[in-house]
Write a protein that holds these residues in place. Sequence first.
Motif, PDB file in Angstrom:
ATOM      1  N   ALA A  13      69.915  38.993  65.215  1.00 55.82           N
ATOM      2  CA  ALA A  13      68.844  39.884  65.679  1.00 55.82           C
ATOM      3  C   ALA A  13      68.683  39.812  67.194  1.00 55.82           C
ATOM      4  O   ALA A  13      68.346  40.801  67.843  1.00 55.82           O
ATOM      5  CB  ALA A  13      67.528  39.509  64.992  1.00 55.82           C
ATOM      6  N   ILE A  14      68.924  38.642  67.771  1.00 54.05           N
ATOM      7  CA  ILE A  14      68.871  38.484  69.228  1.00 54.05           C
ATOM      8  C   ILE A  14      69.912  39.378  69.881  1.00 54.05           C
ATOM      9  O   ILE A  14      69.651  40.074  70.864  1.00 54.05           O
ATOM     10  CB  ILE A  14      69.113  37.011  69.609  1.00 54.05           C
ATOM     11  N   GLY A  15      71.122  39.369  69.326  1.00 53.98           N
ATOM     12  CA  GLY A  15      72.181  40.226  69.858  1.00 53.98           C
ATOM     13  C   GLY A  15      71.850  41.698  69.731  1.00 53.98           C
ATOM     14  O   GLY A  15      72.082  42.487  70.647  1.00 53.98           O
ATOM     15  N   VAL A  52      72.440  33.220  75.345  1.00 54.76           N
ATOM     16  CA  VAL A  52      72.073  34.551  75.833  1.00 54.76           C
ATOM     17  C   VAL A  52      73.000  34.982  76.967  1.00 54.76           C
ATOM     18  O   VAL A  52      73.387  36.152  77.064  1.00 54.76           O
ATOM     19  CB  VAL A  52      70.598  34.569  76.295  1.00 54.76           C
ATOM     20  N   GLY A  53      73.397  34.038  77.828  1.00 54.36           N
ATOM     21  CA  GLY A  53      74.319  34.369  78.906  1.00 54.36           C
ATOM     22  C   GLY A  53      75.664  34.822  78.376  1.00 54.36           C
ATOM     23  O   GLY A  53      76.236  35.819  78.850  1.00 54.36           O
ATOM     24  N   THR A  54      76.178  34.112  77.369  1.00 53.26           N
ATOM     25  CA  THR A  54      77.470  34.469  76.777  1.00 53.26           C
ATOM     26  C   THR A  54      77.413  35.836  76.111  1.00 53.26           C
ATOM     27  O   THR A  54      78.297  36.686  76.305  1.00 53.26           O
ATOM     28  CB  THR A  54      77.883  33.410  75.732  1.00 53.26           C
ATOM     29  N   VAL A  55      76.360  36.048  75.333  1.00 54.23           N
ATOM     30  CA  VAL A  55      76.223  37.313  74.609  1.00 54.23           C
ATOM     31  C   VAL A  55      76.010  38.478  75.577  1.00 54.23           C
ATOM     32  O   VAL A  55      76.542  39.576  75.381  1.00 54.23           O
ATOM     33  CB  VAL A  55      75.057  37.218  73.598  1.00 54.23           C
ATOM     34  N   SER A  56      75.250  38.248  76.633  1.00 55.88           N
ATOM     35  CA  SER A  56      75.019  39.300  77.621  1.00 55.88           C
ATOM     36  C   SER A  56      76.311  39.703  78.314  1.00 55.88           C
ATOM     37  O   SER A  56      76.541  40.878  78.602  1.00 55.88           O
ATOM     38  CB  SER A  56      73.995  38.830  78.665  1.00 55.88           C
ATOM     39  N   SER A 219      78.170  28.346  67.276  1.00 55.82           N
ATOM     40  CA  SER A 219      77.929  29.179  66.092  1.00 55.82           C
ATOM     41  C   SER A 219      76.803  30.184  66.347  1.00 55.82           C
ATOM     42  O   SER A 219      76.859  31.331  65.891  1.00 55.82           O
ATOM     43  CB  SER A 219      77.593  28.308  64.880  1.00 55.82           C
ATOM     44  N   PHE A 220      75.783  29.758  67.078  1.00 52.35           N
ATOM     45  CA  PHE A 220      74.666  30.640  67.423  1.00 52.35           C
ATOM     46  C   PHE A 220      75.161  31.788  68.298  1.00 52.35           C
ATOM     47  O   PHE A 220      74.763  32.949  68.119  1.00 52.35           O
ATOM     48  CB  PHE A 220      73.600  29.829  68.166  1.00 52.35           C
ATOM     49  N   ALA A 221      76.041  31.474  69.250  1.00 52.22           N
ATOM     50  CA  ALA A 221      76.583  32.503  70.147  1.00 52.22           C
ATOM     51  C   ALA A 221      77.445  33.507  69.383  1.00 52.22           C
ATOM     52  O   ALA A 221      77.410  34.710  69.657  1.00 52.22           O
ATOM     53  CB  ALA A 221      77.395  31.849  71.263  1.00 52.22           C
ATOM     54  N   VAL A 222      78.222  33.016  68.392  1.00 52.08           N
ATOM     55  CA  VAL A 222      79.054  33.918  67.590  1.00 52.08           C
ATOM     56  C   VAL A 222      78.180  34.890  66.804  1.00 52.08           C
ATOM     57  O   VAL A 222      78.441  36.102  66.767  1.00 52.08           O
ATOM     58  CB  VAL A 222      79.960  33.110  66.635  1.00 52.08           C
ATOM     59  N   ALA A 223      77.123  34.366  66.171  1.00 55.35           N
ATOM     60  CA  ALA A 223      76.217  35.222  65.396  1.00 55.35           C
ATOM     61  C   ALA A 223      75.539  36.252  66.288  1.00 55.35           C
ATOM     62  O   ALA A 223      75.424  37.432  65.935  1.00 55.35           O
ATOM     63  CB  ALA A 223      75.166  34.368  64.685  1.00 55.35           C
ATOM     64  N   ALA A 224      75.093  35.809  67.471  1.00 56.25           N
ATOM     65  CA  ALA A 224      74.440  36.736  68.395  1.00 56.25           C
ATOM     66  C   ALA A 224      75.429  37.775  68.926  1.00 56.25           C
ATOM     67  O   ALA A 224      75.063  38.933  69.157  1.00 56.25           O
ATOM     68  CB  ALA A 224      73.821  35.961  69.555  1.00 56.25           C
ATOM     69  N   SER A 225      76.680  37.373  69.100  1.00 57.64           N
ATOM     70  CA  SER A 225      77.709  38.311  69.577  1.00 57.64           C
ATOM     71  C   SER A 225      77.960  39.406  68.550  1.00 57.64           C
ATOM     72  O   SER A 225      78.138  40.578  68.903  1.00 57.64           O
ATOM     73  CB  SER A 225      79.011  37.559  69.868  1.00 57.64           C
ATOM     74  N   LEU A 226      77.984  39.027  67.270  1.00 59.51           N
ATOM     75  CA  LEU A 226      78.124  40.039  66.220  1.00 59.51           C
ATOM     76  C   LEU A 226      76.934  40.997  66.253  1.00 59.51           C
ATOM     77  O   LEU A 226      77.088  42.208  66.040  1.00 59.51           O
ATOM     78  CB  LEU A 226      78.215  39.356  64.854  1.00 59.51           C
ATOM     79  N   GLY A 227      75.751  40.448  66.548  1.00 56.46           N
ATOM     80  CA  GLY A 227      74.558  41.281  66.633  1.00 56.46           C
ATOM     81  C   GLY A 227      74.618  42.273  67.769  1.00 56.46           C
ATOM     82  O   GLY A 227      74.208  43.434  67.624  1.00 56.46           O
ATOM     83  N   ILE A 228      75.145  41.850  68.918  1.00 54.92           N
ATOM     84  CA  ILE A 228      75.171  42.766  70.059  1.00 54.92           C
ATOM     85  C   ILE A 228      76.184  43.884  69.836  1.00 54.92           C
ATOM     86  O   ILE A 228      76.016  45.000  70.328  1.00 54.92           O
ATOM     87  CB  ILE A 228      75.451  42.018  71.383  1.00 54.92           C
ATOM     88  N   VAL A 229      77.244  43.607  69.074  1.00 50.85           N
ATOM     89  CA  VAL A 229      78.188  44.667  68.706  1.00 50.85           C
ATOM     90  C   VAL A 229      77.471  45.697  67.832  1.00 50.85           C
ATOM     91  O   VAL A 229      77.615  46.914  68.019  1.00 50.85           O
ATOM     92  CB  VAL A 229      79.407  44.077  67.965  1.00 50.85           C
ATOM     93  N   ALA A 230      76.674  45.192  66.875  1.00 52.78           N
ATOM     94  CA  ALA A 230      75.895  46.092  66.023  1.00 52.78           C
ATOM     95  C   ALA A 230      74.873  46.872  66.834  1.00 52.78           C
ATOM     96  O   ALA A 230      74.667  48.075  66.626  1.00 52.78           O
ATOM     97  CB  ALA A 230      75.196  45.298  64.924  1.00 52.78           C
ATOM     98  N   GLY A 231      74.232  46.199  67.809  1.00 54.88           N
ATOM     99  CA  GLY A 231      73.253  46.865  68.655  1.00 54.88           C
ATOM    100  C   GLY A 231      73.882  47.965  69.489  1.00 54.88           C
ATOM    101  O   GLY A 231      73.298  49.052  69.659  1.00 54.88           O
TER     102      GLY A 231
END
Length: 297
Positions: A13-15, A52-56, A219-231
């Motif tokens: 959801a963060i992503g 957040v930095g990685t996902v951004s 693992s948190f960064a991977v999940a957030a990365s999948l979220g940002i793709v969805a976003g």
Amino acid sequence: MIGWIFGHILAAAIGISLGLIGGGGSILAVPTLVYVMGVPPKSAIAMSLAVVGTVSLLGAIPHWKLGNINLRTAATFGLSTMLGAYGGARLATLPFVTGTMQMVLFATMMLLAAVFMIRKRPQAEAPPPTTGPDLALYPKPVCKYCWLWLITEGLGVGALTGLVGVGGGFAIVPALVLLANIPMKQAIGTSLVVITLNSAAGFLGYLGHVALNWNLMASFAVAASLGIVAGAYLVRFVQARHLQKAFGYFLLAMAAFILWQNRTAFRPSRTSRSVPTTQSSASPAKRSDTNRSGIAE
């Protein structure tokens, strides 16, 4: 195990939040790590900055391909936020800044972000179909020296990010639109670059001073990365401004929960009793108290 799964769902959801509205990552990451994953506040703030930095950075790639990143503005604003973030993180590692103090300040900033998201003009539906925060409540700058305002706000936003892990996209996007005078779509893309720089500097300020769970971060960064793709995919179909009010009320509830969890910060007697234990290491009993306070932070 359930907490681990739920925490990673929230990471996704963060992503999605970062992909849809260019912000909201750290506002969700810190309480998720603290209250769902059981990570101490100081460590959670440092880990959230890395995530957040990685996902951004990943989220900035499609914006780069679309030409929605203003590198000159990102450099000007990003360098000032980096300086502020590193300074805020180093301040946060000092002994007198407790984890409870950081979480109370975090909840206060969350309340402010919620108010800005909830109080929207009804007529904001008609203007251009761009995504991002409503700028109606954002103070109009004296733009004779807009570049100076931009740098000053960058230092302030960075310091807050380093200190409590909040103050990213919700403050950066309006600043880029009003002070740097760039379009909203470009501001969202540029904000992701600024958040990346901001988070990296803040994380370096914590590195070596707090305990970090590298496996959980990954693992948190991977999940957030999948979220940002969805976003990034959903942004074509969802008007982000429609989500802002609902997200704002969610932030209010989260802020109330965090303040309740840290209500002991408002009891002077307990605070005064905890001070000597953190400063003294003379006896084994006091050393154990110190260790407990360090873990609690």
